[in-house]
Scaffold this motif. Structure first.
Motif, PDB file in Angstrom:
ATOM      1  N   GLY A 189       0.753  -1.272   0.001  1.00  0.00           N
ATOM      2  CA  GLY A 189      -0.191  -0.076  -0.089  1.00  0.00           C
ATOM      3  C   GLY A 189       0.762   1.417  -0.002  1.00  0.00           C
ATOM      4  O   GLY A 189       0.271   2.213  -0.290  1.00  0.00           O
ATOM      5  N   GLY A 190       2.169   1.415   0.585  1.00  0.00           N
ATOM      6  CA  GLY A 190       3.000   2.308   0.646  1.00  0.00           C
ATOM      7  C   GLY A 190       3.007   2.999   2.193  1.00  0.00           C
ATOM      8  O   GLY A 190       2.518   2.292   3.144  1.00  0.00           O
ATOM      9  N   ASP A 191       3.420   4.347   2.345  1.00  0.00           N
ATOM     10  CA  ASP A 191       3.639   4.851   3.691  1.00  0.00           C
ATOM     11  C   ASP A 191       2.771   6.088   3.739  1.00  0.00           C
ATOM     12  O   ASP A 191       2.405   6.480   2.638  1.00  0.00           O
ATOM     13  CB  ASP A 191       5.253   5.453   3.707  1.00  0.00           C
ATOM     14  CG  ASP A 191       6.276   4.350   3.752  1.00  0.00           C
ATOM     15  OD1 ASP A 191       5.948   3.058   3.294  1.00  0.00           O
ATOM     16  OD2 ASP A 191       7.375   4.644   4.268  1.00  0.00           O
ATOM     17  N   THR A 192       2.420   6.430   5.058  1.00  0.00           N
ATOM     18  CA  THR A 192       1.585   7.442   5.333  1.00  0.00           C
ATOM     19  C   THR A 192       2.689   8.109   6.534  1.00  0.00           C
ATOM     20  O   THR A 192       2.799   7.500   7.636  1.00  0.00           O
ATOM     21  CB  THR A 192       0.284   7.207   6.111  1.00  0.00           C
ATOM     22  OG1 THR A 192      -0.519   6.570   4.834  1.00  0.00           O
ATOM     23  CG2 THR A 192      -0.445   8.491   6.462  1.00  0.00           C
ATOM     24  N   TYR A 193       2.849   9.185   6.230  1.00  0.00           N
ATOM     25  CA  TYR A 193       3.873  10.248   7.005  1.00  0.00           C
ATOM     26  C   TYR A 193       3.074  11.369   7.602  1.00  0.00           C
ATOM     27  O   TYR A 193       2.830  12.243   6.822  1.00  0.00           O
ATOM     28  CB  TYR A 193       4.999  10.628   6.341  1.00  0.00           C
ATOM     29  CG  TYR A 193       6.054  11.159   7.176  1.00  0.00           C
ATOM     30  CD1 TYR A 193       7.216  10.462   7.594  1.00  0.00           C
ATOM     31  CD2 TYR A 193       5.996  12.591   7.405  1.00  0.00           C
ATOM     32  CE1 TYR A 193       8.045  10.909   8.518  1.00  0.00           C
ATOM     33  CE2 TYR A 193       7.237  13.119   8.428  1.00  0.00           C
ATOM     34  CZ  TYR A 193       8.121  12.357   8.780  1.00  0.00           C
ATOM     35  OH  TYR A 193       9.180  12.941   9.602  1.00  0.00           O
ATOM     36  N   ASP A 194       2.832  11.383   8.808  1.00  0.00           N
ATOM     37  CA  ASP A 194       2.021  12.425   9.677  1.00  0.00           C
ATOM     38  C   ASP A 194       3.142  13.266   9.998  1.00  0.00           C
ATOM     39  O   ASP A 194       3.495  13.116  11.237  1.00  0.00           O
ATOM     40  CB  ASP A 194       1.056  12.157  10.450  1.00  0.00           C
ATOM     41  CG  ASP A 194       0.013  13.104  11.051  1.00  0.00           C
ATOM     42  OD1 ASP A 194       0.381  14.407  10.987  1.00  0.00           O
ATOM     43  OD2 ASP A 194      -1.023  12.864  11.383  1.00  0.00           O
ATOM     44  N   ALA A 195       3.538  14.595   9.511  1.00  0.00           N
ATOM     45  CA  ALA A 195       4.681  15.218  10.127  1.00  0.00           C
ATOM     46  C   ALA A 195       4.050  15.780  11.423  1.00  0.00           C
ATOM     47  O   ALA A 195       5.198  16.334  12.217  1.00  0.00           O
ATOM     48  CB  ALA A 195       4.728  16.343   9.174  1.00  0.00           C
ATOM     49  N   ASN A 196       3.198  15.898  11.908  1.00  0.00           N
ATOM     50  CA  ASN A 196       2.757  16.561  13.020  1.00  0.00           C
ATOM     51  C   ASN A 196       3.193  15.600  14.416  1.00  0.00           C
ATOM     52  O   ASN A 196       3.235  16.129  15.500  1.00  0.00           O
ATOM     53  CB  ASN A 196       1.067  16.689  13.286  1.00  0.00           C
ATOM     54  CG  ASN A 196       0.335  17.510  12.271  1.00  0.00           C
ATOM     55  OD1 ASN A 196       0.891  18.758  12.532  1.00  0.00           O
ATOM     56  ND2 ASN A 196      -0.265  17.170  11.361  1.00  0.00           N
ATOM     57  N   TYR A 197       3.642  14.474  14.017  1.00  0.00           N
ATOM     58  CA  TYR A 197       4.094  13.374  14.996  1.00  0.00           C
ATOM     59  C   TYR A 197       5.455  13.333  14.989  1.00  0.00           C
ATOM     60  O   TYR A 197       6.165  12.105  15.556  1.00  0.00           O
ATOM     61  CB  TYR A 197       3.364  12.179  14.896  1.00  0.00           C
ATOM     62  CG  TYR A 197       1.752  12.397  15.284  1.00  0.00           C
ATOM     63  CD1 TYR A 197       1.436  11.922  16.619  1.00  0.00           C
ATOM     64  CD2 TYR A 197       0.628  12.596  14.277  1.00  0.00           C
ATOM     65  CE1 TYR A 197       0.231  11.988  16.972  1.00  0.00           C
ATOM     66  CE2 TYR A 197      -0.423  12.763  14.628  1.00  0.00           C
ATOM     67  CZ  TYR A 197      -0.934  12.436  16.156  1.00  0.00           C
ATOM     68  OH  TYR A 197      -2.142  12.891  16.181  1.00  0.00           O
ATOM     69  N   GLU A 198       6.161  14.183  14.246  1.00  0.00           N
ATOM     70  CA  GLU A 198       7.835  13.943  14.296  1.00  0.00           C
ATOM     71  C   GLU A 198       8.246  14.104  15.574  1.00  0.00           C
ATOM     72  O   GLU A 198       7.640  14.804  16.567  1.00  0.00           O
ATOM     73  CB  GLU A 198       8.429  15.140  13.215  1.00  0.00           C
ATOM     74  CG  GLU A 198       7.882  14.929  12.005  1.00  0.00           C
ATOM     75  CD  GLU A 198       8.630  15.905  11.008  1.00  0.00           C
ATOM     76  OE1 GLU A 198       8.785  15.621   9.814  1.00  0.00           O
ATOM     77  OE2 GLU A 198       9.202  16.986  11.404  1.00  0.00           O
ATOM     78  N   LEU A 199       9.356  13.454  15.737  1.00  0.00           N
ATOM     79  CA  LEU A 199      10.056  13.456  17.037  1.00  0.00           C
ATOM     80  C   LEU A 199      11.166  14.206  17.563  1.00  0.00           C
ATOM     81  O   LEU A 199      11.959  14.276  18.505  1.00  0.00           O
ATOM     82  CB  LEU A 199      10.360  12.023  17.297  1.00  0.00           C
ATOM     83  CG  LEU A 199       9.350  10.904  17.238  1.00  0.00           C
ATOM     84  CD1 LEU A 199       9.899   9.393  17.201  1.00  0.00           C
ATOM     85  CD2 LEU A 199       8.479  10.889  18.406  1.00  0.00           C
ATOM     86  N   GLY A 200      11.363  15.316  16.643  1.00  0.00           N
ATOM     87  CA  GLY A 200      12.726  15.976  16.856  1.00  0.00           C
ATOM     88  C   GLY A 200      14.008  15.397  16.694  1.00  0.00           C
ATOM     89  O   GLY A 200      13.974  14.484  15.791  1.00  0.00           O
ATOM     90  N   ASP A 201      14.932  15.890  17.295  1.00  0.00           N
ATOM     91  CA  ASP A 201      16.369  15.146  17.036  1.00  0.00           C
ATOM     92  C   ASP A 201      16.515  14.310  17.844  1.00  0.00           C
ATOM     93  O   ASP A 201      17.445  14.063  18.742  1.00  0.00           O
ATOM     94  CB  ASP A 201      17.339  16.174  17.245  1.00  0.00           C
ATOM     95  CG  ASP A 201      17.380  17.463  16.285  1.00  0.00           C
ATOM     96  OD1 ASP A 201      16.806  17.310  15.041  1.00  0.00           O
ATOM     97  OD2 ASP A 201      17.655  18.611  16.901  1.00  0.00           O
ATOM     98  N   TRP A 202      15.589  12.949  17.593  1.00  0.00           N
ATOM     99  CA  TRP A 202      15.680  11.922  18.535  1.00  0.00           C
ATOM    100  C   TRP A 202      16.693  10.883  18.427  1.00  0.00           C
ATOM    101  O   TRP A 202      17.224   9.955  19.285  1.00  0.00           O
ATOM    102  CB  TRP A 202      14.448  10.990  18.317  1.00  0.00           C
ATOM    103  CG  TRP A 202      14.204  10.263  16.861  1.00  0.00           C
ATOM    104  CD1 TRP A 202      13.952  10.956  15.758  1.00  0.00           C
ATOM    105  CD2 TRP A 202      14.539   9.234  16.634  1.00  0.00           C
ATOM    106  NE1 TRP A 202      13.887  10.076  14.748  1.00  0.00           N
ATOM    107  CE2 TRP A 202      14.448   8.887  15.130  1.00  0.00           C
ATOM    108  CE3 TRP A 202      15.048   8.081  17.106  1.00  0.00           C
ATOM    109  CZ2 TRP A 202      14.707   7.779  14.526  1.00  0.00           C
ATOM    110  CZ3 TRP A 202      15.162   6.824  16.640  1.00  0.00           C
ATOM    111  CH2 TRP A 202      14.975   6.584  15.209  1.00  0.00           C
ATOM    112  N   THR A 203      17.763  11.091  17.369  1.00  0.00           N
ATOM    113  CA  THR A 203      18.784  10.239  17.015  1.00  0.00           C
ATOM    114  C   THR A 203      19.992  11.063  17.654  1.00  0.00           C
ATOM    115  O   THR A 203      21.326  10.487  17.323  1.00  0.00           O
ATOM    116  CB  THR A 203      19.069   9.940  15.686  1.00  0.00           C
ATOM    117  OG1 THR A 203      19.190  11.051  14.941  1.00  0.00           O
ATOM    118  CG2 THR A 203      17.866   9.254  15.286  1.00  0.00           C
TER     119      THR A 203
END
Length: 673
Positions: free
Chosen positions: A319-333
């Motif tokens: 089906g593919g990817d869905t990316y909701d940028a509202n849930y980004e985690l910041g500089d988590w790495t």
């Protein structure tokens, strides 16, 4: 006088002979030196590696008459007197490819050094080659030591965009599905001393990406290659010596479903398992550090790692990817990231028999294509034509309002009138999942994104949710495939032949994603019939040496006990129509199953390495006996698919496959005996 004369003649001949033996041939130069067909490989797992060398010869009628190989634990010991692992001595042989190692047992994780010299047809020796090296892999499960499998402890997705509609042809209405969540893992390690060598070993049950101090490690995508995960999984090794710093370091891993956690499509396939997933995706990481004082230390995944869900709110290989940028985690790495709100990862013990180093080339982003034509469809939405059918994904650079949903529908074709996209087999159907990428904006600013855990077969992209005409700055297409190297070429004065050749090459590249696929959209399956049908063409044009070795592992681990036809009391190990994976489509009919014989044979014929034939000979012989058991009283095969998909064809009424099956059987017998 006569005795003195004969004595002087003998001394002179001896001097001439010694001088000849000490002379060096300057007409032969080493061009390439290989171990297991690779230059300086870093994760060898075979107990007897194979040495090869390519020679650049000056002049005519040149040949090799002898060789001498040295292998040692250090460059200093790489002498005829001190070689402490293997000294082949001088071997009279013309063999210069796939020379089997015959020294002391090789140790896991260790680096070895080697060199070779040869003698030409006149018995003149070359100088020693440049020093080469090879590193051994982990080799067995015990060397993973304390590293644990970790998985997501809790699915905390709250985005309303985590769901997709799932509907196959027989379903009246779609159902909402979301699959396993993409997982985000992190941990930090304090490095107290200067490191001289750091190696990372990572195995994903599902696709992964590894990060260190805010940067992705390596350029692989969709790693590792698909397999029968409960029997065989693959790890990848990275040298991260230069990326690791003294003091604090932060590791991060994103984990997607891949084929391991694919629990949506094909669940209603009548010829496969009801659930094609092996379980929730999991990952194992081992980092081995060597300090400048000679001491060593390990860092690994365990219960101290933290986990979370994130912006990838849906991922499915079909089906593919869905990316909701509202849930980004910041500089988590990055180091000192505040992960107090994260949970601790769950340690599990998945069912898996063996983990080996991935020897085939990785999947990479191979080419970026820009729009060739942009026009509006009949519904007023923009359609982009990239000019070439590829397997891969799109890159987006968009500036829309916060929370704006952008959908990219990828297809291979247009309607016959050319006015809109035709979804056809890319629109779901049997697998129930149309090819769609979804991105949800987090702001009104310019935002960039590309998928991580799915790939599509497409030439056209319909874009919904944008406020301006798309151009090359907004959208690009990315060819994503196994990075096989082109080794052959063809051109002629006939433009039609040249076009056929180009199309054939595109077909091969588009259908290599760790396995030889039937298509990169609807099924993405390793049908054995497709695998052997384009095998020779692929071998003529690309380096497929390791690729087909890996696929033979897929076929073997897919085999299952099957009753004979004429003698049901006898059982045979028989592959299924598809390998690897839980979608099987029953036992392999002869016209598909012959891949078990053809692939090792063709690999041997093209490369000269007989180890693959010896490795699988018993499997080949057993399967030949299985197909012979279908022979009727008239000597004709009573099994097979026959001509595949002829006009007005019905798979359940196709009653004349015998002539084709008999032809395959006769070819097998001639090959085996």
């Amino acid at each position: 006088m006569t005795k003195q004369y004969l004595f002087l003649i003998s001394i002179l001949c001896l001097m001439v002979s010694c001088d000849t033996n000490n002379q060096e041939s300057d007409s032969l130069q080493f061009e390439k030196l290989l171990v297991n067909a690779k230059e300086n490989p870093s994760a060898i797992e075979s107990e007897q590696p194979l040495f090869s060398w390519v020679i650049n010869a000056q002049g005519y009628h040149k040949s090799q008459s002898s060789y001498h190989i040295l292998v040692a634990t250090s460059e200093d010991k790489l002498t005829e007197r001190d070689a402490d692992v293997w000294n082949s001595e001088k071997v009279d042989s013309e063999k210069s490819s796939f020379v089997k190692y015959e020294g002391k047992p090789l140790e896991a994780i260790k680096t070895y050094y080697w060199k070779v010299k040869i003698w030409d047809e006149s018995k003149l020796a070359t100088s020693w080659s440049d020093v080469q090296q090879f590193q051994m892999g982990l080799m067995n499960a015990e060397n993973w030591e304390n590293a644990k499998w970790i998985t997501l402890n809790k699915d905390t997705r709250t985005s309303p965009h985590q769901y997709r509609d799932y509907k196959t042809g027989r379903m009246k209405t779609p159902v909402e599905v979301n699959g396993f969540a993409a997982s985000y893992f992190r941990n930090e390690v304090d490095i107290p001393k200067t490191v001289t060598n750091v190696q990372a070993y990572i195995c994903g049950l599902g696709y992964y990406e590894l990060f260190l101090n805010g940067k992705k490690v390596g350029d692989h995508v969709l790693d590792p290659a698909p397999s029968n995960y409960d029997k065989q999984a693959y790890y990848v090794k990275y040298d991260i010596t230069d990326a690791l710093e003294s003091g604090k370091n932060a590791f991060g891993i994103i984990l997607g479903n891949g084929f391991y956690g694919q629990n949506i499509s094909w669940k209603r396939d009548p010829e496969s398992d009801r659930d094609l997933a092996y379980g929730p995706p999991a990952v194992k990481l081992l980092v081995k550090l060597t300090y400048n004082d000679g001491t060593q230390e390990d860092f690994y995944t365990d219960k101290t790692w933290k986990e979370s869900t994130g912006p990838i709110v849906f991922n499915n290989i079909y089906g593919g990817d869905t990316y909701d940028a509202n849930y980004e985690l910041g500089d988590w790495t990055a180091i000192d990231y505040d992960d107090t709100a994260w949970e601790y990862a769950k340690v599990i013990t998945p069912k898996i028999k063996k983990i080996s180093a991935q020897q085939i080339p990785p999947i990479k982003k191979l080419k970026v294509l820009e729009p060739q034509k942009v026009f509006k469809g009949t519904d007023g939405e923009w359609i982009v034509d990239f000019g070439q059918n590829i397997a891969g994904w799109v890159q987006l650079n968009v500036q829309e309002k916060k929370d704006q949903l952008i959908e990219v529908i990828t297809t291979e074709a247009l309607l016959t009138n050319g006015k809109d996209v035709f979804q056809g087999s890319t629109g779901g159907g049997a697998n129930g999942m149309p090819q769609i990428y979804k991105y949800i904006c987090k702001s009104d600013d310019l935002e960039s994104w590309e998928p991580k855990f799915s790939y599509h077969g497409f030439r056209y992209a319909k874009i919904k949710g944008i406020s301006s005409k798309p151009d090359a700055d907004m959208i690009k297409a990315v060819l994503v495939a196994t990075d096989i190297q082109e080794t052959g070429n063809f051109t002629s004065s006939d433009s039609l032949l040249n076009k056929m050749h180009s199309i054939s090459k595109w077909t091969i590249v588009d259908n290599l994603h760790g396995i030889p696929e039937d298509c990169p959209h609807r099924e993405k399956c390793g049908w054995l019939g497709d695998a052997h049908s384009f095998c020779e063409y692929a071998l003529y044009n690309y380096d497929m040496y390791d690729f087909y070795k890996k696929y033979m592992e897929d076929i073997r681990t897919q085999m299952r006990l099957t009753k004979g036809h004429n003698n049901p009391e006898v059982k045979f190990q028989v592959p299924t129509m598809i390998a690897p994976g839980k979608r099987t489509s029953t036992y392999a009919k002869i016209d598909w199953g012959v891949a078990t014989m053809y692939l090792p044979w063709y690999n041997y014929m093209f490369y000269g390495d007989d180890t693959i034939v010896k490795e699988y000979y018993e499997d080949m012989k057993n399967l030949t006996d299985f197909y012979l058991d279908f022979k009727g009283d008239n000597g004709i095969m009573q099994d097979g698919m026959g001509d595949w998909c002829p006009p007005l064809w019905d798979r359940r009424k196709n009653l004349v496959p015998w002539s084709v099956s008999l032809l395959f059987l006769l070819m097998l017998i001639s090959m085996m005996f």
